[in-house]
Write a protein that holds these residues in place. Structure first.
Motif, PDB file in Angstrom:
ATOM      1  N   UNK A   1      60.059  43.548  -5.707  1.00  0.00           N
ATOM      2  CA  UNK A   1      59.356  44.228  -4.632  1.00  0.00           C
ATOM      3  C   UNK A   1      58.050  43.581  -4.227  1.00  0.00           C
ATOM      4  N   UNK A   2      57.540  42.643  -5.038  1.00  0.00           N
ATOM      5  CA  UNK A   2      56.317  41.929  -4.653  1.00  0.00           C
ATOM      6  C   UNK A   2      56.579  41.155  -3.364  1.00  0.00           C
ATOM      7  N   UNK A   3      55.666  41.268  -2.419  1.00  0.00           N
ATOM      8  CA  UNK A   3      55.798  40.554  -1.153  1.00  0.00           C
ATOM      9  C   UNK A   3      54.843  39.369  -1.146  1.00  0.00           C
ATOM     10  N   UNK A   4      55.389  38.180  -0.963  1.00  0.00           N
ATOM     11  CA  UNK A   4      54.599  36.954  -0.997  1.00  0.00           C
ATOM     12  C   UNK A   4      54.148  36.521   0.389  1.00  0.00           C
ATOM     13  N   UNK A   5      54.963  36.768   1.396  1.00  0.00           N
ATOM     14  CA  UNK A   5      54.583  36.484   2.775  1.00  0.00           C
ATOM     15  C   UNK A   5      55.058  37.617   3.672  1.00  0.00           C
ATOM     16  N   UNK A   6      54.268  37.898   4.697  1.00  0.00           N
ATOM     17  CA  UNK A   6      54.708  38.674   5.851  1.00  0.00           C
ATOM     18  C   UNK A   6      54.772  37.707   7.027  1.00  0.00           C
ATOM     19  N   UNK A   7      55.622  37.973   8.026  1.00  0.00           N
ATOM     20  CA  UNK A   7      55.613  37.128   9.220  1.00  0.00           C
ATOM     21  C   UNK A   7      54.215  37.065   9.830  1.00  0.00           C
ATOM     22  N   UNK A   8      53.769  35.853  10.123  1.00  0.00           N
ATOM     23  CA  UNK A   8      52.436  35.671  10.695  1.00  0.00           C
ATOM     24  C   UNK A   8      51.361  35.380   9.672  1.00  0.00           C
ATOM     25  N   UNK A   9      51.674  35.551   8.371  1.00  0.00           N
ATOM     26  CA  UNK A   9      50.702  35.240   7.321  1.00  0.00           C
ATOM     27  C   UNK A   9      50.466  33.732   7.232  1.00  0.00           C
ATOM     28  N   UNK A  10      49.233  33.358   6.928  1.00  0.00           N
ATOM     29  CA  UNK A  10      48.946  31.951   6.641  1.00  0.00           C
ATOM     30  C   UNK A  10      49.596  31.585   5.317  1.00  0.00           C
ATOM     31  N   UNK A  11      50.203  30.405   5.251  1.00  0.00           N
ATOM     32  CA  UNK A  11      50.847  29.949   4.013  1.00  0.00           C
ATOM     33  C   UNK A  11      49.808  29.187   3.198  1.00  0.00           C
ATOM     34  N   UNK A  12      49.101  29.903   2.356  1.00  0.00           N
ATOM     35  CA  UNK A  12      48.081  29.276   1.519  1.00  0.00           C
ATOM     36  C   UNK A  12      48.699  28.662   0.262  1.00  0.00           C
ATOM     37  N   UNK A  13      49.785  29.296  -0.235  1.00  0.00           N
ATOM     38  CA  UNK A  13      50.434  28.840  -1.460  1.00  0.00           C
ATOM     39  C   UNK A  13      51.931  28.653  -1.228  1.00  0.00           C
ATOM     40  N   UNK A  14      52.513  27.749  -2.009  1.00  0.00           N
ATOM     41  CA  UNK A  14      53.961  27.620  -2.096  1.00  0.00           C
ATOM     42  C   UNK A  14      54.368  28.017  -3.509  1.00  0.00           C
ATOM     43  N   UNK A  15      55.643  28.392  -3.676  1.00  0.00           N
ATOM     44  CA  UNK A  15      56.097  28.961  -4.947  1.00  0.00           C
ATOM     45  C   UNK A  15      57.375  28.273  -5.411  1.00  0.00           C
ATOM     46  N   UNK A  16      57.367  27.840  -6.663  1.00  0.00           N
ATOM     47  CA  UNK A  16      58.550  27.260  -7.289  1.00  0.00           C
ATOM     48  C   UNK A  16      59.054  28.247  -8.337  1.00  0.00           C
TER      49      UNK A  16
ATOM     50  N   UNK B   1      69.409  46.450  -9.417  1.00  0.00           N
ATOM     51  CA  UNK B   1      69.304  46.633  -7.974  1.00  0.00           C
ATOM     52  C   UNK B   1      69.700  48.046  -7.594  1.00  0.00           C
ATOM     53  N   UNK B   2      68.937  48.667  -6.713  1.00  0.00           N
ATOM     54  CA  UNK B   2      69.311  49.967  -6.177  1.00  0.00           C
ATOM     55  C   UNK B   2      70.166  49.769  -4.929  1.00  0.00           C
TER      56      UNK B   2
ATOM     57  N   UNK C   1      71.031  47.577   0.597  1.00  0.00           N
ATOM     58  CA  UNK C   1      71.222  47.831   2.028  1.00  0.00           C
ATOM     59  C   UNK C   1      70.236  47.024   2.856  1.00  0.00           C
ATOM     60  N   UNK C   2      69.013  46.833   2.339  1.00  0.00           N
ATOM     61  CA  UNK C   2      68.021  46.016   3.034  1.00  0.00           C
ATOM     62  C   UNK C   2      68.418  44.545   3.022  1.00  0.00           C
TER      63      UNK C   2
ATOM     64  N   UNK D   1      71.528  49.948 -11.505  1.00  0.00           N
ATOM     65  CA  UNK D   1      72.050  48.832 -12.297  1.00  0.00           C
ATOM     66  C   UNK D   1      73.456  48.454 -11.832  1.00  0.00           C
ATOM     67  N   UNK D   2      73.690  47.152 -11.698  1.00  0.00           N
ATOM     68  CA  UNK D   2      75.008  46.632 -11.346  1.00  0.00           C
ATOM     69  C   UNK D   2      75.428  45.636 -12.422  1.00  0.00           C
TER      70      UNK D   2
END
Length: 222
Positions: free
Chosen positions: A23-38, A157-158, A163-164, A192-193
């Motif tokens: 559920x952590x959100x790393x980017x929203x549309x329009x956000x500046x990309x300050x970091x990249x993630x591996x 996963x719920x 559905x999202x 749980x699945x």
């Protein structure tokens, strides 16, 4: 792992290991990309979000790739939402430092270019898949891609979360989940699945899973 030891150590010295939760959100549309993630052990979704709030996944990013490839291409603004699907850790790096490392290290630059192509293949294929294939086929493909990136059989996963990801209603996800469970492919419990038969699940998936996987495998450099 595809880099030389010296190049890998140089890259890692500029990274920070960070834990992430579902559920952590790393980017929203329009956000500046300050970091990249591996991703190391977590899995991240790239999502398209419509004006009415409807969402659908356009790409899955795990330890085969990275999140924020646009920054490598010189684009400093995110165009999609990025949300964590599976708990785990990532190696986080400043976007500008990645660009500098790619200019300095030819092999890293080659890997990033090849990953960009593979990611675009996944996004393009997902677009057609989301439009033309059944929810059951897409559900199976999505679980298979999760397995490739986590190598686990049980996912927290719920139905609402799924559905999202799939861009369909929760009742529709419940129907598909019930169908696959009756067929003995999966087992559902609260949040749980459990996948019981990966071979049969792959047979229930559309060919998009195979096409995407083969392209990623083909483009790896060892």
């Amino acid at each position: 792992a595809a880099l030389s030891r010296a190049s890998r150590e140089s890259l890692i010295s500029k990274m920070q290991r960070v834990p992430l939760s579902v559920g952590d959100i790393l980017y929203h549309p329009g956000d500046a990309i300050a970091f990249v993630y591996f991703p190391v052990t977590c899995v991240i979704s790239m999502m398209t979000e419509m004006k009415n709030g409807t969402t659908i996944e356009i790409a899955t990013v795990g330890n085969e790739g990275m999140l924020g490839i646009a920054a490598y291409l010189g684009i400093d603004v995110a165009v999609s939402k990025a949300i964590v699907q599976v708990n785990g850790e990532v190696m986080r790096m400043k976007a500008e430092e990645l660009r500098l490392e790619a200019k300095r290290e030819e092999r890293l630059d080659t890997l990033l270019r090849r990953y960009t192509h593979a990611l675009l293949t996944q996004i393009a294929r997902s677009g057609g898949c989301n439009s033309l294939h059944s929810v059951e086929e897409r559900y199976a493909r999505w679980l298979l891609m999760m397995h490739d990136r986590t190598n686990v059989d049980v996912f927290a996963f719920t139905q609402e979360f799924l559905s999202e990801m799939l861009g369909v209603s929760r009742p529709r996800v419940n129907i598909v989940a019930g169908t696959l469970e009756k067929a003995g492919l999966v087992k559902h419990a609260r949040k749980r699945i459990t996948v019981l038969n990966w071979e049969k699940l792959e047979a229930s998936s559309c060919d998009c899973y195979r096409v995407i996987k083969e392209e990623f495998d083909r483009l790896r450099i060892y």
